[in-house]
Enzyme design. Structure first.
Site, PDB file in Angstrom:
ATOM      1  N   ARG A  91      -6.551  -2.938  13.025  1.00 31.03           N
ATOM      2  CA  ARG A  91      -6.511  -2.984  14.493  1.00 31.03           C
ATOM      3  C   ARG A  91      -7.354  -4.067  15.150  1.00 31.03           C
ATOM      4  O   ARG A  91      -6.883  -4.675  16.122  1.00 31.03           O
ATOM      5  CB  ARG A  91      -6.830  -1.593  15.042  1.00 31.03           C
ATOM      6  CG  ARG A  91      -5.635  -0.658  14.871  1.00 31.03           C
ATOM      7  CD  ARG A  91      -5.996   0.774  14.984  1.00 31.03           C
ATOM      8  NE  ARG A  91      -6.793   1.224  13.850  1.00 31.03           N
ATOM      9  CZ  ARG A  91      -7.207   2.470  13.684  1.00 31.03           C
ATOM     10  NH1 ARG A  91      -6.915   3.379  14.589  1.00 31.03           N
ATOM     11  NH2 ARG A  91      -7.912   2.793  12.616  1.00 31.03           N
ATOM     12  N   ASP A 114       0.846  -1.196   0.000  1.00 33.86           N
ATOM     13  CA  ASP A 114       0.000   0.000   0.000  1.00 33.86           C
ATOM     14  C   ASP A 114       0.883   1.249   0.000  1.00 33.86           C
ATOM     15  O   ASP A 114       1.086   1.883   1.022  1.00 33.86           O
ATOM     16  CB  ASP A 114      -0.909  -0.031   1.238  1.00 33.86           C
ATOM     17  CG  ASP A 114      -1.962   1.054   1.199  1.00 33.86           C
ATOM     18  OD1 ASP A 114      -2.144   1.687   0.146  1.00 33.86           O
ATOM     19  OD2 ASP A 114      -2.619   1.266   2.236  1.00 33.86           O
TER      20      ASP A 114
END
Ligand code: C5P
Length: 225
Positions: free
Chosen positions: A204, A59
């Site tokens: 997360r 990314d």
């Protein structure tokens, strides 16, 4: 069937520990600046060694002149990464140049960052609504050779309706549909898939969990694995 991508936004040690813990699941691993800038190619190779056939999503959101981006995309494809992001704002020429050398790497266009809002468009004297601006950028990316787009669960249905099918990579996913962090508009894995998501990006909730395998299993079950 939709896939699950784990965003490894963590330390190198933690990332490798997670990869070891999760290697039996059919996952994609997303590597961004936090890991790529300090550990780069060696880390990608290490993950590829630990999990043969693993898929890596690099990314880097490339955005530069066409020749520079072409060089970057070529090098990424040589590393064997499966997905790579480029900014749709780079324009037709940049994305076409990238598409020419992408090989087996799928190019994903990033439209308007979620950190930007209508105020930002006003600052740039762009008179389009946020929705129309995202659609415009999405059109540019796909018509120039990108394989897919990074978009939110709330955009994906509209974009697929307007543009036809594409590989929709969707972050902002929370297994319970609630967020306790900076993601403001989240969706559950099932909601996102029902709206047309092909790859769910989750960071997360997996990375910070005491039981990452359990969270991964929960998500995979929700999306019908
Ligand atoms: O931890 P969390 O699940 O929120 O992580 C989502 C991942 O997706 C992060 O790596 C974040 O940078 C990325 N992302 C995002 N929203 C976007 C584009 C990318 O959350 N619009």
């Amino acid at each position: 069937m939709a896939r699950l991508c784990v965003a490894l936004d963590t330390s190198k040690e933690k990332a490798l520990q997670l990869v070891d813990q999760l290697k039996e699941y059919p996952l994609i691993y997303k590597i961004g600046y936090k890991l790529f800038i300090p550990y780069g190619v060696e880390l990608i190779k290490e993950i590829q060694k630990r999990v043969p056939n693993s898929e890596i999503f690099l990314d880097l959101k490339l955005h530069d002149i066409p020749n520079t981006v072409r060089n970057g995309v070529f090098e990424a494809s040589q590393l064997g990464v499966s997905y790579l992001t480029v900014h749709a704002m780079g324009g037709k020429e940049m994305i076409s140049a990238a598409a020419q050398v992408k090989g087996n790497t799928k190019l994903l266009g990033v439209t308007l960052l979620t950190s930007h809002d209508e105020e930002y468009l006003k600052e740039l004297s762009i008179t389009l609504s946020k929705e129309d601006f995202v659609l415009k950028l999405a059109q540019i990316a796909l018509s120039s050779g990108a394989d897919g787009l990074v978009c939110s669960a709330h955009e994906v249905e509209f974009l697929k309706k307007e543009l036809g099918n594409f590989l929709a990579v969707v972050p902002g996913i929370r297994p319970q549909g609630k967020s306790s962090d900076d993601q403001k508009r989240v969706a559950t894995p099932k909601e996102a898939v029902d709206k047309g998501a092909d790859i769910l990006v989750v960071g997360r909730p997996i990375v910070q969990s005491q039981a990452p395998r359990k969270v991964v299993e929960e998500i995979l079950t929700q999306i019908g694995f």
